[in-house]
Design a protein around this motif. Structure first.
Motif, PDB file in Angstrom:
ATOM      1  N   HIS A   1     -42.173 -69.583 123.206  1.00  0.00           N
ATOM      2  CA  HIS A   1     -43.107 -70.620 122.764  1.00  0.00           C
ATOM      3  C   HIS A   1     -44.479 -70.436 123.390  1.00  0.00           C
ATOM      4  N   LYS A   2     -44.518 -70.108 124.674  1.00  0.00           N
ATOM      5  CA  LYS A   2     -45.807 -69.863 125.337  1.00  0.00           C
ATOM      6  C   LYS A   2     -46.522 -68.680 124.688  1.00  0.00           C
ATOM      7  N   ALA A   3     -45.772 -67.649 124.331  1.00  0.00           N
ATOM      8  CA  ALA A   3     -46.380 -66.471 123.705  1.00  0.00           C
ATOM      9  C   ALA A   3     -46.938 -66.804 122.329  1.00  0.00           C
ATOM     10  N   PHE A   4     -46.207 -67.601 121.550  1.00  0.00           N
ATOM     11  CA  PHE A   4     -46.726 -68.007 120.235  1.00  0.00           C
ATOM     12  C   PHE A   4     -47.959 -68.889 120.391  1.00  0.00           C
TER      13      PHE A   4
ATOM     14  N   ILE B   1     -51.545 -62.978 111.140  1.00  0.00           N
ATOM     15  CA  ILE B   1     -51.119 -63.774 112.292  1.00  0.00           C
ATOM     16  C   ILE B   1     -50.699 -65.154 111.816  1.00  0.00           C
ATOM     17  N   ALA B   2     -51.451 -65.736 110.899  1.00  0.00           N
ATOM     18  CA  ALA B   2     -51.113 -67.058 110.363  1.00  0.00           C
ATOM     19  C   ALA B   2     -49.696 -67.063 109.809  1.00  0.00           C
ATOM     20  N   TRP B   3     -49.379 -66.076 108.989  1.00  0.00           N
ATOM     21  CA  TRP B   3     -48.053 -66.035 108.389  1.00  0.00           C
ATOM     22  C   TRP B   3     -46.983 -65.879 109.467  1.00  0.00           C
ATOM     23  N   GLY B   4     -47.200 -65.005 110.442  1.00  0.00           N
ATOM     24  CA  GLY B   4     -46.193 -64.750 111.471  1.00  0.00           C
ATOM     25  C   GLY B   4     -45.838 -65.990 112.274  1.00  0.00           C
ATOM     26  N   VAL B   5     -46.853 -66.744 112.688  1.00  0.00           N
ATOM     27  CA  VAL B   5     -46.590 -67.946 113.475  1.00  0.00           C
ATOM     28  C   VAL B   5     -45.960 -69.021 112.594  1.00  0.00           C
TER      29      VAL B   5
ATOM     30  N   LEU C   1     -29.067 -69.080 117.838  1.00  0.00           N
ATOM     31  CA  LEU C   1     -30.187 -69.298 118.756  1.00  0.00           C
ATOM     32  C   LEU C   1     -30.688 -67.985 119.342  1.00  0.00           C
ATOM     33  N   ALA C   2     -29.765 -67.134 119.789  1.00  0.00           N
ATOM     34  CA  ALA C   2     -30.151 -65.888 120.457  1.00  0.00           C
ATOM     35  C   ALA C   2     -30.756 -64.879 119.487  1.00  0.00           C
ATOM     36  N   GLN C   3     -30.147 -64.730 118.322  1.00  0.00           N
ATOM     37  CA  GLN C   3     -30.602 -63.710 117.375  1.00  0.00           C
ATOM     38  C   GLN C   3     -31.733 -64.212 116.489  1.00  0.00           C
ATOM     39  N   VAL C   4     -31.513 -65.337 115.816  1.00  0.00           N
ATOM     40  CA  VAL C   4     -32.468 -65.787 114.807  1.00  0.00           C
ATOM     41  C   VAL C   4     -33.686 -66.442 115.449  1.00  0.00           C
ATOM     42  N   CYS C   5     -33.499 -67.056 116.594  1.00  0.00           N
ATOM     43  CA  CYS C   5     -34.655 -67.663 117.270  1.00  0.00           C
ATOM     44  C   CYS C   5     -35.239 -66.705 118.301  1.00  0.00           C
ATOM     45  N   VAL C   6     -34.522 -66.407 119.361  1.00  0.00           N
ATOM     46  CA  VAL C   6     -35.100 -65.630 120.461  1.00  0.00           C
ATOM     47  C   VAL C   6     -35.462 -64.198 120.034  1.00  0.00           C
ATOM     48  N   SER C   7     -34.501 -63.422 119.603  1.00  0.00           N
ATOM     49  CA  SER C   7     -34.755 -62.017 119.292  1.00  0.00           C
ATOM     50  C   SER C   7     -35.747 -61.873 118.138  1.00  0.00           C
ATOM     51  N   HIS C   8     -35.507 -62.585 117.070  1.00  0.00           N
ATOM     52  CA  HIS C   8     -36.380 -62.565 115.903  1.00  0.00           C
ATOM     53  C   HIS C   8     -37.786 -63.021 116.292  1.00  0.00           C
TER      54      HIS C   8
ATOM     55  N   PHE D   1     -39.302 -62.892 119.264  1.00  0.00           N
ATOM     56  CA  PHE D   1     -40.034 -61.897 120.059  1.00  0.00           C
ATOM     57  C   PHE D   1     -40.469 -60.712 119.200  1.00  0.00           C
ATOM     58  N   THR D   2     -39.737 -60.404 118.145  1.00  0.00           N
ATOM     59  CA  THR D   2     -40.166 -59.357 117.218  1.00  0.00           C
ATOM     60  C   THR D   2     -41.508 -59.744 116.602  1.00  0.00           C
ATOM     61  N   HIS D   3     -41.606 -60.997 116.160  1.00  0.00           N
ATOM     62  CA  HIS D   3     -42.867 -61.455 115.565  1.00  0.00           C
ATOM     63  C   HIS D   3     -43.986 -61.560 116.596  1.00  0.00           C
ATOM     64  N   VAL D   4     -43.667 -61.948 117.820  1.00  0.00           N
ATOM     65  CA  VAL D   4     -44.695 -61.983 118.868  1.00  0.00           C
ATOM     66  C   VAL D   4     -45.278 -60.580 119.073  1.00  0.00           C
ATOM     67  N   GLY D   5     -44.426 -59.566 119.051  1.00  0.00           N
ATOM     68  CA  GLY D   5     -44.912 -58.191 119.174  1.00  0.00           C
ATOM     69  C   GLY D   5     -45.814 -57.802 118.017  1.00  0.00           C
ATOM     70  N   GLU D   6     -45.411 -58.160 116.800  1.00  0.00           N
ATOM     71  CA  GLU D   6     -46.252 -57.888 115.630  1.00  0.00           C
ATOM     72  C   GLU D   6     -47.615 -58.569 115.775  1.00  0.00           C
ATOM     73  N   ILE D   7     -47.575 -59.812 116.240  1.00  0.00           N
ATOM     74  CA  ILE D   7     -48.804 -60.585 116.364  1.00  0.00           C
ATOM     75  C   ILE D   7     -49.702 -60.016 117.462  1.00  0.00           C
TER      76      ILE D   7
END
Length: 177
Positions: A15-18, A43-47, A147-154, A156-162
């Motif tokens: 959340h802090k990263a987003f 970036i808009a779409w990713g967040v 929670l782990a896959q769809v929220c956390v892992s997924h 962080f993938t988008h945070v990296g893209e962003i």
């Protein structure tokens, strides 16, 4: 450390990263297609996509169809964004056309999603996380994996893209992750 403790900690970092990903962006940078690449997301779409996904997973799926923050706050109408879509299965053209016209209001929505997730994790019965849930289009899985896959892992993938997108649109890097 329990599984709930770990998920809570990692979602806090996410959340802090987003939140940091939106800092200091101009409207043009927020909506610019990175490097004008025909398959890149803004970036808009990713967040937007990630916040909508977490809202749907934590509220609707894990809390037995609890109304999502998006609906409760009337954010689709207020922001002029899709009422049901969360980006999964959206065409690249649709994703690139998505515009967040009121970043302050959008950030309010995101903050409410983060708070709702925190509330859920603080009160959930650990046994409930063993229940089987269905995540479309991924199929069935234990709630803790959702929670782990769809929220956390997924997420962080988008945070990296962003993070890369911020560089490509000329924004300063945030150093968060």
């Amino acid at each position: 450390m329990t599984a709930i403790d770990l998920v809570t900690f990692e979602l806090g970092r996410l959340h802090k990263a987003f939140d940091a990903a939106l800092e200091g962006l101009t409207p043009d940078q927020l909506h610019q297609v990175p490097a004008a690449h025909p398959a890149a997301n803004t970036i808009a779409w990713g967040v937007w996509h990630y916040a909508r996904t977490e809202d749907n997973v934590v509220r609707f799926i894990l809390q037995n169809r609890r109304p999502i923050v998006w609906q409760e706050g009337g954010y689709a109408d207020k922001l002029g964004l899709p009422p049901i879509a969360q980006g999964t299965g959206m065409s690249t053209a649709e994703a690139q056309a998505l515009r967040i016209k009121d970043l302050g209001l959008f950030r309010e929505y995101v903050a409410r999603v983060w708070a709702s997730t925190d509330e859920y994790l603080a009160t959930v019965d650990p046994a409930a996380l063993g229940a089987t849930v269905t995540i479309k289009p991924l199929g069935t899985m234990p709630a803790i994996r959702a929670l782990a896959q769809v929220c956390v892992s997924h997420g962080f993938t988008h945070v990296g893209e962003i993070a890369l997108a911020r560089t490509l649109v000329g924004a300063q890097t945030t150093g968060e992750a």
